[in-house]
Write a protein that holds these residues in place. Structure first.
Motif, PDB file in Angstrom:
ATOM      1  N   HIS A   1    -120.104  41.755 -14.679  1.00 16.26           N
ATOM      2  CA  HIS A   1    -119.917  41.525 -16.115  1.00 16.26           C
ATOM      3  C   HIS A   1    -120.321  42.745 -16.921  1.00 16.26           C
ATOM      4  N   ASN A   2    -121.459  43.316 -16.558  1.00 19.46           N
ATOM      5  CA  ASN A   2    -121.949  44.500 -17.260  1.00 19.46           C
ATOM      6  C   ASN A   2    -122.677  45.382 -16.263  1.00 19.46           C
ATOM      7  N   HIS A   3    -123.029  46.566 -16.712  1.00 18.28           N
ATOM      8  CA  HIS A   3    -123.626  47.545 -15.811  1.00 18.28           C
ATOM      9  C   HIS A   3    -125.011  47.969 -16.279  1.00 18.28           C
ATOM     10  N   THR A   4    -125.727  47.037 -16.858  1.00 15.10           N
ATOM     11  CA  THR A   4    -127.079  47.367 -17.294  1.00 15.10           C
ATOM     12  C   THR A   4    -127.962  47.582 -16.074  1.00 15.10           C
ATOM     13  N   ASP A   5    -129.043  48.321 -16.274  1.00 14.87           N
ATOM     14  CA  ASP A   5    -129.987  48.565 -15.179  1.00 14.87           C
ATOM     15  C   ASP A   5    -130.525  47.250 -14.621  1.00 14.87           C
ATOM     16  N   GLU A   6    -130.796  46.300 -15.517  1.00 17.46           N
ATOM     17  CA  GLU A   6    -131.354  45.014 -15.084  1.00 17.46           C
ATOM     18  C   GLU A   6    -130.367  44.247 -14.204  1.00 17.46           C
ATOM     19  N   THR A   7    -129.101  44.204 -14.617  1.00 18.27           N
ATOM     20  CA  THR A   7    -128.088  43.461 -13.856  1.00 18.27           C
ATOM     21  C   THR A   7    -127.857  44.094 -12.497  1.00 18.27           C
ATOM     22  N   THR A   8    -127.659  45.402 -12.476  1.00 15.84           N
ATOM     23  CA  THR A   8    -127.378  46.049 -11.190  1.00 15.84           C
ATOM     24  C   THR A   8    -128.594  45.989 -10.267  1.00 15.84           C
ATOM     25  N   ALA A   9    -129.790  46.135 -10.810  1.00 12.52           N
ATOM     26  CA  ALA A   9    -131.004  46.052  -9.976  1.00 12.52           C
ATOM     27  C   ALA A   9    -131.155  44.652  -9.396  1.00 12.52           C
ATOM     28  N   ALA A  10    -130.912  43.611 -10.214  1.00  9.76           N
ATOM     29  CA  ALA A  10    -131.015  42.229  -9.725  1.00  9.76           C
ATOM     30  C   ALA A  10    -129.962  41.967  -8.652  1.00  9.76           C
ATOM     31  N   PHE A  11    -128.733  42.418  -8.883  1.00  6.63           N
ATOM     32  CA  PHE A  11    -127.652  42.247  -7.898  1.00  6.63           C
ATOM     33  C   PHE A  11    -128.041  42.925  -6.583  1.00  6.63           C
ATOM     34  N   GLU A  12    -128.435  44.184  -6.651  1.00  4.86           N
ATOM     35  CA  GLU A  12    -128.757  44.937  -5.442  1.00  4.86           C
ATOM     36  C   GLU A  12    -129.957  44.349  -4.710  1.00  4.86           C
ATOM     37  N   ARG A  13    -130.932  43.864  -5.427  1.00  2.16           N
ATOM     38  CA  ARG A  13    -132.109  43.242  -4.813  1.00  2.16           C
ATOM     39  C   ARG A  13    -131.709  42.001  -4.015  1.00  2.16           C
ATOM     40  N   GLU A  14    -130.845  41.174  -4.593  1.00  5.01           N
ATOM     41  CA  GLU A  14    -130.440  39.940  -3.904  1.00  5.01           C
ATOM     42  C   GLU A  14    -129.538  40.223  -2.707  1.00  5.01           C
ATOM     43  N   VAL A  15    -128.675  41.225  -2.812  1.00  4.37           N
ATOM     44  CA  VAL A  15    -127.790  41.579  -1.690  1.00  4.37           C
ATOM     45  C   VAL A  15    -128.611  42.071  -0.499  1.00  4.37           C
ATOM     46  N   GLN A  16    -129.698  42.781  -0.771  1.00  3.76           N
ATOM     47  CA  GLN A  16    -130.533  43.341   0.298  1.00  3.76           C
ATOM     48  C   GLN A  16    -131.022  42.292   1.285  1.00  3.76           C
ATOM     49  N   VAL A  17    -131.242  41.072   0.841  1.00  5.13           N
ATOM     50  CA  VAL A  17    -131.845  40.054   1.707  1.00  5.13           C
ATOM     51  C   VAL A  17    -130.813  39.138   2.368  1.00  5.13           C
ATOM     52  N   LEU A  18    -129.534  39.386   2.162  1.00  2.00           N
ATOM     53  CA  LEU A  18    -128.489  38.540   2.767  1.00  2.00           C
ATOM     54  C   LEU A  18    -128.124  39.072   4.153  1.00  2.00           C
ATOM     55  N   PRO A  19    -128.501  38.370   5.217  1.00  2.00           N
ATOM     56  CA  PRO A  19    -128.248  38.897   6.563  1.00  2.00           C
ATOM     57  C   PRO A  19    -126.763  38.985   6.922  1.00  2.00           C
TER      58      PRO A  19
ATOM     59  N   SER B   1    -115.635  31.734   3.767  1.00  2.00           N
ATOM     60  CA  SER B   1    -115.226  31.195   2.467  1.00  2.00           C
ATOM     61  C   SER B   1    -116.393  30.510   1.762  1.00  2.00           C
ATOM     62  N   GLU B   2    -117.153  29.723   2.503  1.00  2.00           N
ATOM     63  CA  GLU B   2    -118.301  29.030   1.929  1.00  2.00           C
ATOM     64  C   GLU B   2    -119.357  30.036   1.452  1.00  2.00           C
ATOM     65  N   PHE B   3    -119.575  31.092   2.215  1.00  2.00           N
ATOM     66  CA  PHE B   3    -120.533  32.122   1.830  1.00  2.00           C
ATOM     67  C   PHE B   3    -120.111  32.789   0.519  1.00  2.00           C
ATOM     68  N   VAL B   4    -118.847  33.135   0.418  1.00  2.00           N
ATOM     69  CA  VAL B   4    -118.359  33.790  -0.800  1.00  2.00           C
ATOM     70  C   VAL B   4    -118.467  32.844  -1.992  1.00  2.00           C
ATOM     71  N   ARG B   5    -118.056  31.585  -1.801  1.00  2.00           N
ATOM     72  CA  ARG B   5    -118.069  30.627  -2.921  1.00  2.00           C
ATOM     73  C   ARG B   5    -119.471  30.221  -3.340  1.00  2.00           C
ATOM     74  N   SER B   6    -120.376  30.041  -2.389  1.00  4.37           N
ATOM     75  CA  SER B   6    -121.692  29.504  -2.752  1.00  4.37           C
ATOM     76  C   SER B   6    -122.767  30.572  -2.931  1.00  4.37           C
ATOM     77  N   VAL B   7    -122.604  31.726  -2.302  1.00  5.25           N
ATOM     78  CA  VAL B   7    -123.644  32.751  -2.384  1.00  5.25           C
ATOM     79  C   VAL B   7    -123.180  33.942  -3.222  1.00  5.25           C
ATOM     80  N   VAL B   8    -122.086  34.564  -2.816  1.00  2.58           N
ATOM     81  CA  VAL B   8    -121.639  35.783  -3.490  1.00  2.58           C
ATOM     82  C   VAL B   8    -121.289  35.506  -4.953  1.00  2.58           C
ATOM     83  N   ARG B   9    -120.594  34.432  -5.201  1.00  6.30           N
ATOM     84  CA  ARG B   9    -120.196  34.098  -6.579  1.00  6.30           C
ATOM     85  C   ARG B   9    -121.417  33.938  -7.491  1.00  6.30           C
ATOM     86  N   ASN B  10    -122.552  33.539  -6.931  1.00  2.00           N
ATOM     87  CA  ASN B  10    -123.754  33.301  -7.719  1.00  2.00           C
ATOM     88  C   ASN B  10    -124.717  34.486  -7.776  1.00  2.00           C
ATOM     89  N   LEU B  11    -124.326  35.629  -7.229  1.00  4.64           N
ATOM     90  CA  LEU B  11    -125.164  36.820  -7.341  1.00  4.64           C
ATOM     91  C   LEU B  11    -125.191  37.270  -8.804  1.00  4.64           C
TER      92      LEU B  11
END
Length: 158
Positions: free
Chosen positions: A79-97, A124-134
């Motif tokens: 949605h946007n490229h603020t430091d807060e948004t990108t940092a939160a996104f990257e932090r959550e992606v780091q822990v997804l095995p 499909s379930e991973f994308v819909r339930s996890v990725v979509r909510n990052l």
């Protein structure tokens, strides 16, 4: 970021090429291949580890044999490229095995995820339930690997 490649001599490159092919190679074998005695060879390898050139040693697994039949790529727009948004996104992606790699991209999409799953339904379930909510995710596009032609972690050292 410093460029340690300029500090690598021919012996270092030879050691690194050998270790990339087989990280379980003994110091004795390494020493023979680079024409050093074992002690100086071991010191060189330790120096490469301590400097961060060698970031670690890993077993390479066959994803099919451990039950991951699907390899997919998920392209994301935020949605946007603020430091807060990108940092939160990257932090959550780091822990997804399931996410093998995540790249911040130039061009149409902001990020690309390389994702494994047991099958298409679980992908499909991973994308819909996890990725979509990052955090910050606005747009998702997926594609699948039909055939892996090449995979390597070995860097060219010539």
């Amino acid at each position: 970021m410093p460029h340690p490649a300029a500090d690598l001599d021919a012996v270092d490159r030879s050691l690194l090429r050998t270790l990339q092919r087989d990280a379980r190679t003994t110091v004795g074998t390494l020493a023979e291949q680079v024409a050093l005695s074992p002690s100086p060879c071991w010191r060189r390898v330790r120096q490469l580890e301590q400097s961060g050139v060698i970031a670690g040693y890993h077993a390479q697994l066959d994803r099919h044999r451990v039950g991951y039949g699907v390899l997919g790529f998920v392209h994301l727009g935020l949605h946007n490229h603020t430091d807060e948004t990108t940092a939160a996104f990257e932090r959550e992606v780091q822990v997804l095995p399931q996410v093998l790699s995540c790249h911040n991209l130039s061009g149409r999409y902001d990020y690309q995820l390389e994702v494994v799953a047991q099958d298409l339904e679980r992908f499909s379930e991973f994308v819909r339930s996890v990725v979509r909510n990052l955090p910050g995710v606005r747009e998702i596009s997926t594609s699948f690997s039909l055939k892996e032609v090449k995979r390597t972690t070995a860097l060219p050292l010539d």
